[in-house]
Motif scaffolding. Sequence first.
Motif: not given
Length: 174
Positions: A106, A110, A131, A163
Motif C-alpha cells: 500500500t 501511494l 493501494a 486510498c
Amino acid sequence: MNSSKVSYLLPTLFMILISHSPIPASSQSLYESVCKETGQDAGLCLQLLKANPQISSAKNYRDLSKLILDLAITKGTQGQNVLLNLQKTNPSPAIRQCATNDYVGTIGSLKSAIRELPVDLQTAQYDARVAGDGPANCATAITAAKINNPTIFNINKMTSLLCKVAFLALEHVS
C-alpha cells in the motif's frame, strides 16, 4: 393591454427571469466535493481531511491529490507501525501478512502515485486505486484468522478510505 392582464403577466415574467438567472457557485471546498463522492464514508472523509489545513485550503485538484496521497502515506505508515507492534504480542501469520506484505504494498503504491502524478496521471490513478488492495487483503486475512481487534479494523478502514479519496481526487485532475 388592460391593467388586469399586466398584473398577471408581470409575475409570470418575473418567474421566467428568476428561473433563467445563473445559480451562485457552491461554497463547497474541493476536499468536501471529493468526500461527498465517497457516499456513506463522507463523514469520516471530512473528519480526516478537515484536520489538515493544507488540504482544506487546496486550490486545485492536483495539489489536493498530492496532499491526500501524503496523508495516506503518513496514516498508512502509522498503521503499519501499529501492526508491527501488535505482531510482537500476537505473532499471528495474518498480522504479519498485514504488517509486512499488505501495508508495504500500500505504502509503495501511494509513493508511486506521487511520483507519477506530474508525469503520468493514469498511472498515478492506477497506483492510488491498487493501494487500497493492501487494507482490503489485510481485513480478509484478519477475518479469516478470527482476530477481533478494533484497532486493526480502524487502521484498515482509514487507510482504505484515504486510498479511495486519493483516487477520486486524481480523477478530477486535468
